[in-house]
Design a protein around this motif. Structure first.
Motif, PDB file in Angstrom:
ATOM      1  N   LEU A  13       0.879  -1.230   0.027  1.00 42.99           N
ATOM      2  CA  LEU A  13      -0.047   0.131   0.071  1.00 42.99           C
ATOM      3  C   LEU A  13       0.774   1.182  -0.009  1.00 42.99           C
ATOM      4  O   LEU A  13       0.597   2.380  -0.652  1.00 42.99           O
ATOM      5  CB  LEU A  13      -0.984   0.036   1.410  1.00 42.99           C
ATOM      6  CG  LEU A  13      -2.304  -0.656   1.080  1.00 42.99           C
ATOM      7  CD1 LEU A  13      -3.090  -0.769   2.456  1.00 42.99           C
ATOM      8  CD2 LEU A  13      -3.050  -0.002  -0.105  1.00 42.99           C
ATOM      9  N   GLU A  14       1.946   1.252   0.637  1.00 40.45           N
ATOM     10  CA  GLU A  14       2.644   2.453   0.779  1.00 40.45           C
ATOM     11  C   GLU A  14       3.696   2.715  -0.581  1.00 40.45           C
ATOM     12  O   GLU A  14       4.005   3.939  -0.542  1.00 40.45           O
ATOM     13  CB  GLU A  14       3.935   2.433   1.836  1.00 40.45           C
ATOM     14  CG  GLU A  14       4.800   1.008   1.892  1.00 40.45           C
ATOM     15  CD  GLU A  14       4.374  -0.292   2.171  1.00 40.45           C
ATOM     16  OE1 GLU A  14       4.930  -1.268   2.640  1.00 40.45           O
ATOM     17  OE2 GLU A  14       2.841  -0.254   2.742  1.00 40.45           O
ATOM     18  N   ASP A  15       3.396   1.897  -1.423  1.00 43.53           N
ATOM     19  CA  ASP A  15       4.001   2.108  -2.784  1.00 43.53           C
ATOM     20  C   ASP A  15       3.049   2.892  -3.674  1.00 43.53           C
ATOM     21  O   ASP A  15       3.440   3.088  -4.805  1.00 43.53           O
ATOM     22  CB  ASP A  15       4.651   0.879  -3.380  1.00 43.53           C
ATOM     23  CG  ASP A  15       5.752   0.401  -2.757  1.00 43.53           C
ATOM     24  OD1 ASP A  15       6.575   1.301  -1.911  1.00 43.53           O
ATOM     25  OD2 ASP A  15       6.215  -0.685  -3.137  1.00 43.53           O
ATOM     26  N   ILE A  16       1.871   3.143  -3.357  1.00 40.06           N
ATOM     27  CA  ILE A  16       0.740   3.674  -4.197  1.00 40.06           C
ATOM     28  C   ILE A  16       0.458   4.838  -3.631  1.00 40.06           C
ATOM     29  O   ILE A  16       0.196   4.848  -2.495  1.00 40.06           O
ATOM     30  CB  ILE A  16      -0.202   2.564  -4.281  1.00 40.06           C
ATOM     31  CG1 ILE A  16       0.041   1.337  -4.851  1.00 40.06           C
ATOM     32  CG2 ILE A  16      -1.434   3.137  -5.446  1.00 40.06           C
ATOM     33  CD1 ILE A  16      -1.014   0.195  -4.895  1.00 40.06           C
TER      34      ILE A  16
ATOM     35  N   PHE B 237      -3.373   7.835  -9.784  1.00 38.44           N
ATOM     36  CA  PHE B 237      -2.589   6.990  -8.955  1.00 38.44           C
ATOM     37  C   PHE B 237      -1.363   6.932  -9.576  1.00 38.44           C
ATOM     38  O   PHE B 237      -1.151   6.673 -10.614  1.00 38.44           O
ATOM     39  CB  PHE B 237      -3.264   5.849  -8.200  1.00 38.44           C
ATOM     40  CG  PHE B 237      -4.510   6.082  -7.570  1.00 38.44           C
ATOM     41  CD1 PHE B 237      -4.642   6.126  -6.242  1.00 38.44           C
ATOM     42  CD2 PHE B 237      -5.740   6.100  -8.298  1.00 38.44           C
ATOM     43  CE1 PHE B 237      -5.705   6.422  -5.426  1.00 38.44           C
ATOM     44  CE2 PHE B 237      -7.063   6.204  -7.379  1.00 38.44           C
ATOM     45  CZ  PHE B 237      -7.069   6.354  -6.203  1.00 38.44           C
ATOM     46  N   GLU B 238      -0.418   6.965  -8.590  1.00 39.91           N
ATOM     47  CA  GLU B 238       0.995   6.713  -9.351  1.00 39.91           C
ATOM     48  C   GLU B 238       1.990   6.107  -8.373  1.00 39.91           C
ATOM     49  O   GLU B 238       1.464   5.706  -7.199  1.00 39.91           O
ATOM     50  CB  GLU B 238       1.675   8.085  -9.749  1.00 39.91           C
ATOM     51  CG  GLU B 238       1.325   8.871 -10.680  1.00 39.91           C
ATOM     52  CD  GLU B 238       2.266  10.001 -11.096  1.00 39.91           C
ATOM     53  OE1 GLU B 238       2.902  10.100 -10.457  1.00 39.91           O
ATOM     54  OE2 GLU B 238       2.108  10.630 -12.255  1.00 39.91           O
ATOM     55  N   PRO B 239       2.849   5.192  -8.725  1.00 33.48           N
ATOM     56  CA  PRO B 239       3.745   4.693  -7.832  1.00 33.48           C
ATOM     57  C   PRO B 239       4.753   5.690  -7.061  1.00 33.48           C
ATOM     58  O   PRO B 239       4.905   6.433  -7.747  1.00 33.48           O
ATOM     59  CB  PRO B 239       4.527   3.564  -8.589  1.00 33.48           C
ATOM     60  CG  PRO B 239       4.470   4.089  -9.941  1.00 33.48           C
ATOM     61  CD  PRO B 239       3.183   4.723 -10.298  1.00 33.48           C
ATOM     62  N   THR B 240       4.959   5.299  -5.939  1.00 29.91           N
ATOM     63  CA  THR B 240       6.088   6.281  -5.186  1.00 29.91           C
ATOM     64  C   THR B 240       7.343   6.102  -5.962  1.00 29.91           C
ATOM     65  O   THR B 240       7.574   5.222  -6.778  1.00 29.91           O
ATOM     66  CB  THR B 240       6.260   5.827  -3.753  1.00 29.91           C
ATOM     67  OG1 THR B 240       6.666   4.473  -3.761  1.00 29.91           O
ATOM     68  CG2 THR B 240       4.883   6.116  -2.983  1.00 29.91           C
ATOM     69  N   SER B 241       8.303   6.880  -5.850  1.00 31.27           N
ATOM     70  CA  SER B 241       9.565   6.954  -6.514  1.00 31.27           C
ATOM     71  C   SER B 241      10.652   5.657  -6.163  1.00 31.27           C
ATOM     72  O   SER B 241      11.370   5.556  -7.243  1.00 31.27           O
ATOM     73  CB  SER B 241      10.464   8.234  -5.855  1.00 31.27           C
ATOM     74  OG  SER B 241      10.521   8.383  -4.630  1.00 31.27           O
ATOM     75  N   ASN B 242      10.524   5.173  -5.065  1.00 32.00           N
ATOM     76  CA  ASN B 242      11.263   3.954  -4.544  1.00 32.00           C
ATOM     77  C   ASN B 242      10.053   2.836  -4.572  1.00 32.00           C
ATOM     78  O   ASN B 242      10.414   1.686  -3.853  1.00 32.00           O
ATOM     79  CB  ASN B 242      11.881   4.295  -3.132  1.00 32.00           C
ATOM     80  CG  ASN B 242      10.674   4.412  -2.195  1.00 32.00           C
ATOM     81  OD1 ASN B 242       9.595   4.872  -2.548  1.00 32.00           O
ATOM     82  ND2 ASN B 242      11.141   4.474  -0.954  1.00 32.00           N
ATOM     83  N   ALA B 243       9.028   2.653  -5.160  1.00 32.81           N
ATOM     84  CA  ALA B 243       8.233   1.609  -5.356  1.00 32.81           C
ATOM     85  C   ALA B 243       8.898   0.466  -5.995  1.00 32.81           C
ATOM     86  O   ALA B 243       9.754   0.483  -7.099  1.00 32.81           O
ATOM     87  CB  ALA B 243       7.069   1.952  -6.323  1.00 32.81           C
TER      88      ALA B 243
END
Length: 852
Positions: free
Chosen positions: A72-75, A111-117
């Motif tokens: 979840l923290e990657d979205i 929605f996008e992935p985080t930079s370190n996903a």
């Protein structure tokens, strides 16, 4: 690309749930997840209560967009769109409700992935071939891979191209996969998961008697009361089919009539003259008809329209009625009743009241026995025409030809009786529905439709015909020219449709043009992905041939006039310096790309936890050690480099091995507990020259020394010598189509080159590539055909300039979905690594179109 067509429901159905009292507002939202690094675009339509928090909607997006493999923290929710407004969302808003941050019904949430996903997790299937001996491994992603992608892979791997697709069946240990009904579903929606086995079976072909050309089409009919089966000929029209159903229902009228094909796509009933065969229904196929029934005696009092009856009708005569079923485009049929004593004039006035101000005309009025000519005496009553009580009259309507395109300009004055339409910045162009892996066709047509001189050629001719005779509003003059060109003109009419109340968001189903293309070549009738450039070249050639056949005296057709230039090849002998030239026509300029990087698929086997699949992009001049180094950096753990063992199928591979010696694109990395003696590779010498269209053209037109010696044709030489070849434009086309050659076959593998090429949106100067310099060599970009994904599976979209009134904007066309591109995003959304075909038009030609 992958889209969810099913509306998901977030709303709790428990009446005792306490949250019902918090906020009764339910919103219709679109969830959009974009990962530009891995070419992933996902959509899902959902209904959500406004009290959901940002954290809640992220959790729901992960579920409904099949991103369960991602933490979840990657979205993150980065913002939301409402019409032309965009609102960014901060990471600190996670505990705020959707209502508090300003989300309303109809918004699109981005929605996008985080930079370190972490990269998307790759799944694997083991596929057992029809001989039960050969097995292959298929790698796929839960979020985007569809059943059709799996089928295409199986056909290619087991060489099943000659097998009818209906004979190919896939089985898991649990069940058979329904390929027809689930072709466009994600594999994860069909119950497939990683490490499953899929078995391929080929069923025997049908017997000759089953394949006879006049075999029936099976029609499975259902309503609220019963289900029954009809068998009809594939040559029966849609109107005939509806009449057959009406006869089966006797004294009851079918309403809300819909027909779906074997892949559950709804078939448009607007043009009732089309045969089942013309829309792709073949002998032995099954189609599905659904409707509701209404008793004819009681239907006259159920709606305002159905209360229409003749004032002269005798109230004691209860059985003098005929039923009128009027089909309007994109709407359910409207049903009413008239007396057999009523006149044709009364019917026509009733139809006019239904049409109102919409751009529609009547295409056909008929029953199963009698066809009514609209030009006959309007005072005749139905009884005198031969109608009897209980008969059903079907009225078909279609879109009237627009007077002027909204695609390229509004330069033509409106007819006197038409009020000037207000300019609205909220309008969107019309998209094209996907008819089963037809994105290649949709993107090609959107690009062609947005080439002003080509579209104005069609519309100018339509205008001239209609201005000469105002009674020809429903006439398509190109139907007399050719089969395909008439269908394309029809497509343009529908893309040009724009009414006062139309604010965009609508789409058109290009059934006719797809059927015509399927008739000209079977491959365009199958639900296979095709190459957009090959399709476009084939389509333009057909248009050219139909114009020539219709008018043999026409020396240059509009296709030759717009798309063709000339290119000269100059070959110079290096011994005597004599040169000979050869000039050839050219329509598509195919530009090779310098492959700057290579993609490797990595299977990582850690000491603890599950195996992981990912891919790494590395420069083309790298070594195996660089792949390992880049891989370790993705884990933010440089020390991992010293615990990796790199493997090929034939065994361990040395870290200093150059990539040019690696013939496969797959490597296995095994984590070792003990530190290895791996040595970091030397720094890469990465070329600083960025890939630009200008550089590509320079390379294409630069002198090239050919490897093979040739015999010089000059009389005083006549020796074998090396030669230098150089290309030059002799004449430039008005419309220049540039193709990036992204697909190649190398080392026995089909691969795609993902190199990003920077190209100008305005001001492409081709002067230096001409044999003779010219002032008329400046081009501006009007459209781009994009391809995302790889060789095994991908998706086509288009970007194009579209005009409403005096305002011109760029839009992205993704089948039925259309979005405006903001000027700040031009360099990111128009110029991308997905670009496959570029459409440039001479600036002088564009200015001439605007000034006409």
């Amino acid at each position: 690309m992958s889209f969810s067509d099913t509306v998901r429901d977030h709303v709790c159905n428990n009446p005792n749930c306490q949250v019902h009292n918090r906020d009764p507002q339910v919103m219709l939202l679109t969830l959009c997840y974009t990962d530009k690094k891995y070419d992933i675009d996902l959509y899902a339509s959902v209904t959500s209560p406004s009290f959901l928090t940002v954290a809640d909607i992220i959790r729901d997006a992960r579920e409904f967009l099949f991103l369960n493999d991602m933490p979840l923290e990657d979205i993150r929710l980065v913002g939301f769109r409402s019409k032309n407004d965009y609102t960014p969302v901060d990471d600190n808003d996670k505990n705020s409700s959707l209502k508090q941050i300003g989300v309303t019904s109809g918004c699109v949430l981005d929605f996008e992935p985080t930079s370190n996903a972490v990269p998307p997790k790759q799944c694997e299937l083991t596929i057992v071939g029809p001989d039960h001996m050969k097995t292959v491994t298929y790698k796929w992603y839960r979020a985007i891979t569809k059943i059709r992608d799996l089928l295409e892979y199986i056909i290619e791997q087991f060489s099943l191209q000659s097998i009818d697709r209906n004979r190919i069946h896939l089985f898991t240990i649990f069940d058979e996969l329904n390929l027809i009904a689930r072709m466009n579903l994600r594999m994860s929606e069909s119950g497939l998961h990683t490490r499953m086995n899929v078995h391929v079976e080929i069923i025997p072909p049908l017997s000759p008697s089953e394949l006879r050309d006049d075999a029936d089409v099976r029609v499975e009919c259902s309503n609220e009361e019963e289900e029954f089966v009809l068998k009809v000929s594939k040559r029966k029209t849609l109107d005939n089919l509806k009449q057959t159903v009406q006869q089966r229902c006797k004294n009851r009228t079918p309403l809300n009539f819909t027909i779906r094909n074997e892949v559950n796509e709804e078939i448009s009933l607007v043009d009732g003259d089309r045969t089942l065969q013309s829309i792709g229904i073949k002998s032995g196929h099954t189609i599905y008809a659904t409707f509701r029934l209404k008793n004819q005696q009681s239907s006259a009092t159920t709606t305002k329209e159905e209360q229409l009856s003749s004032p002269s009708s005798d109230t004691n005569v209860k059985n003098d009625k005929i039923t009128i079923i009027c089909q309007l485009p994109t709407e359910n049929p409207v049903t009413t009743q008239l007396s057999i004593k009523d006149t044709l004039d009364r019917l026509l006035k009733y139809i006019d009241s239904l049409i109102g101000h919409r751009r529609l005309v009547i295409s056909k009025i008929s029953s199963d026995k009698i066809s009514i000519n609209r030009d006959e005496d309007r005072s005749r009553c139905f009884a005198n025409m031969g109608f009897q009580p209980g008969d059903v009259i079907y009225v078909s309507t279609k879109d009237r030809t627009p007077v002027r395109s909204t695609i390229v300009s509004d330069r033509s004055p409106s007819p006197p009786e038409t009020e000037e339409k207000p300019k609205s910045s909220k309008k969107l162009p019309i998209g094209l529905d996907n008819l089963g892996n037809s994105c290649y066709m949709n993107s090609a047509f959107q690009c062609l439709a947005h080439i002003p001189p080509l579209t104005n050629f069609f519309l100018d001719h339509i205008d001239s015909v209609h201005l000469a005779n105002k009674n020809t509003d429903d006439l398509n003059p190109f139907d007399e020219v050719g089969y395909v060109i008439g269908a394309y003109a029809d497509l343009l009419w529908n893309l040009c449709r724009c009414d006062e109340a139309d604010h965009g968001g609508c789409s058109f189903k290009p059934t006719r043009i797809k059927g015509c293309m399927a008739d000209t070549h079977p491959r365009y009738g199958r639900q296979d992905q095709q190459d957009a450039q090959e399709f476009m070249n084939y389509f333009l050639e057909i248009i050219h041939k139909e114009i020539k056949k219709s008018n043999p005296n026409e020396r240059i057709t509009i296709i030759k006039q717009l798309f063709f230039g000339e290119i000269t090849s100059i070959v110079t002998c290096m011994k005597c310096q004599s040169a000979e030239s050869n000039t050839q026509p050219i329509s598509f300029l195919s530009i090779p790309l310098n492959r700057q990087e290579r993609t490797f698929w990595i299977k990582f086997i850690p000491m603890h936890g599950e195996d992981m699949d990912t891919y790494i992009d590395v420069p083309i001049n790298a070594e195996v050690g660089h792949i390992v180094e880049f891989f370790a950096k993705t884990f933010n753990d440089p020390s991992l480099f010293f615990h990796i063992l790199a493997m090929l199928p034939e065994g361990e591979v040395n870290f200093r091995t150059p990539l040019r010696e690696i013939l496969t694109d797959e490597l296995v990395f095994m984590e070792q507990e003990q530190r290895t003696k791996n040595i970091l590779p030397p720094p890469l010498n990465i070329p600083k020259r960025a890939s630009t269209l200008d550089n590509c053209l320079e390379d294409f037109f630069s002198p090239e020394v050919l490897e093979e010696e040739r015999s010089c044709s000059y009389a005083k030489c006549r020796q074998k010598a090396q030669v230098i070849k150089q290309l030059k434009f002799q004449t430039l086309p008005l419309v220049l189509v540039i193709q990036f050659k992204r697909f190649l076959h190398e080392n026995g593998l089909h691969q795609k080159i993902h190199t990003h090429v920077n190209y100008p949106i305005t001001g492409l100067d081709l002067n230096r590539f001409l044999s003779t310099p010219s002032k008329d060599a400046i081009y501006d970009l009007v459209a781009v055909c994009n391809h995302s994904g790889g060789v095994a599976g991908g998706h086509y979209t288009a970007c194009a300039q579209h005009s409403f009134g005096n305002k011109t904007n760029w839009y992205k066309f993704d089948d039925a979905y259309v979005n405006r591109i903001k000027p700040d995003d031009y360099g990111f959304d128009i110029v991308t690594r997905k670009a496959y075909l570029l459409f440039y038009v001479k600036r002088s030609c564009l200015q001439g179109q605007s000034a006409t």
